[in-house]
Design a protein around this motif. Sequence first.
Motif, mmCIF file in Angstrom:
data_model
loop_
_atom_site.group_PDB
_atom_site.id
_atom_site.type_symbol
_atom_site.label_atom_id
_atom_site.label_comp_id
_atom_site.label_asym_id
_atom_site.label_seq_id
_atom_site.Cartn_x
_atom_site.Cartn_y
_atom_site.Cartn_z
ATOM 1 N N GLN A 88 0.767 -1.364 0.055
ATOM 2 C CA GLN A 88 0.078 0.055 0.235
ATOM 3 C C GLN A 88 0.759 1.382 0.018
ATOM 4 O O GLN A 88 2.082 1.274 0.389
ATOM 5 C CB GLN A 88 -0.840 -0.043 1.303
ATOM 6 N N ASN B 258 -10.514 -0.119 0.578
ATOM 7 C CA ASN B 258 -9.937 1.351 0.291
ATOM 8 C C ASN B 258 -10.423 2.043 1.454
ATOM 9 O O ASN B 258 -11.573 2.284 1.776
ATOM 10 C CB ASN B 258 -10.407 1.568 -1.036
ATOM 11 N N SER C 241 -3.836 10.621 0.523
ATOM 12 C CA SER C 241 -4.539 9.512 -0.346
ATOM 13 C C SER C 241 -4.043 8.259 0.130
ATOM 14 O O SER C 241 -2.665 8.222 0.574
ATOM 15 C CB SER C 241 -4.676 9.556 -1.633
ATOM 16 N N HIS D 164 -3.797 4.056 -1.484
ATOM 17 C CA HIS D 164 -4.013 3.173 -2.426
ATOM 18 C C HIS D 164 -3.043 1.913 -2.573
ATOM 19 O O HIS D 164 -2.106 2.016 -2.222
ATOM 20 C CB HIS D 164 -4.292 3.824 -3.964
ATOM 21 N N ARG D 165 -3.735 1.019 -3.205
ATOM 22 C CA ARG D 165 -2.903 -0.306 -3.464
ATOM 23 C C ARG D 165 -1.909 0.001 -4.638
ATOM 24 O O ARG D 165 -2.426 0.679 -5.751
ATOM 25 C CB ARG D 165 -3.826 -1.586 -3.685
#
Length: 404
Positions: free
Chosen positions: A179, A232, A267, A269-270
């Motif tokens: 991540q 998420n 933010s 995110h993967r």
Amino acid sequence: MEMRMQEEFHDIVIIGGGICGLATALGLHKKGIKSIVLERSETLRNTGAGIAIFLNGWHALDHLGVADQLRANSLHIIEKHNKRINKDGTEVIPISKEGLRCVRRSDLIEALANSLPVEFVRFGCQIVAIQNDPVTSFPIVHIADGSIIRAKILIGCDGSNSVVAKTLGLKPPSLIQTQIVQGLTTYPNGHGLSNHFLQLWGDRMFIIRLPADKKTVFWFVKRELNRKDQENKEDPGLIRDETIEVLKDFPTEVIEMVKQCDLNTISFHRIRYHVPWHLALSNISKGPMTASGDAVHQMDPSMAQGGSASLEDAVVLARCLSKEMTINLSESKMSDQETYKKAEVALQNYARERRWRILILSTKSHLIASLLHASWLKRFTFLTILSKFLGGRSSHTQYNCGHL
């Protein structure tokens, strides 16, 4: 909402108003070729954190005519400092020749958008399907509001969930158990950091800190994905607080940097990537349709090549199209069959020129993404492979995509 059943005709349609889509439209505009960008958001997507840009990205921005204004508001990074927490000693690597600068994503997006005529970008266009006209074989774009746009050339710059890439038959990107959390932190009185970026390693995680200007710092944390991180996250406060928790063993100044970040820029995110051998066996163009940017290649952020590679794509694509389309298609006397063939040739030339560049970058990204989960011996082996067979960092940061 009432569905609009209307049909429009455009020569070149670009799906996605991010970095790649806007840069492609600007490249075409500079060659006198009109296009329309369809963006799903209701406004310009100028949120987000920073974009690290090396020399290859600046070459592309120079051709697009927006480099000087972005350079004026960014710092030239001359060194990389590599260090492990709780250990003495810092590895200092000179990188002044690689042209690294960090710009706010919002500054880059606005610079590209402001260089285009307003009518070139249309917002609120959620693409639901793409089909080929049964008579001309030109693309037909279906929008969620019921409207239809017929294009002679269709370019997909619509990211990792690209409708265009799916239509072309490209496999979707794969997920890595890693991540990324990123953000910007502003210091009203100045951050006082020298012109270097810091890579600070912990246990199977690291943080990179990169000054953007004299008051702003871009940072991102890369670590293994925990079970509780499967979903998420959208709450920026929650993302920040959990990141602070995992950084508890890091220096106080790093923790404070994350604590004081601008929540509008943070933010989670993967990491996604396109499997290199899939790219080697796939076509990124078919007839008058192609995909570009993140729709084709997703980069590990550690490479700092995602944005630059997209800018390269835009310049090469605009150049290839302009060589075949010397005048706007709407003013041409060519038949549909002749137009189709010229578009196909232009996009094939683009795909051919970009194939090995994208393949090499994607392979590097795939290997680098694996380093976080590897032992130190495996990390050394991977880095040796990168240096010996794929070239070091300078082999891709000093790449020149050619003139527009």
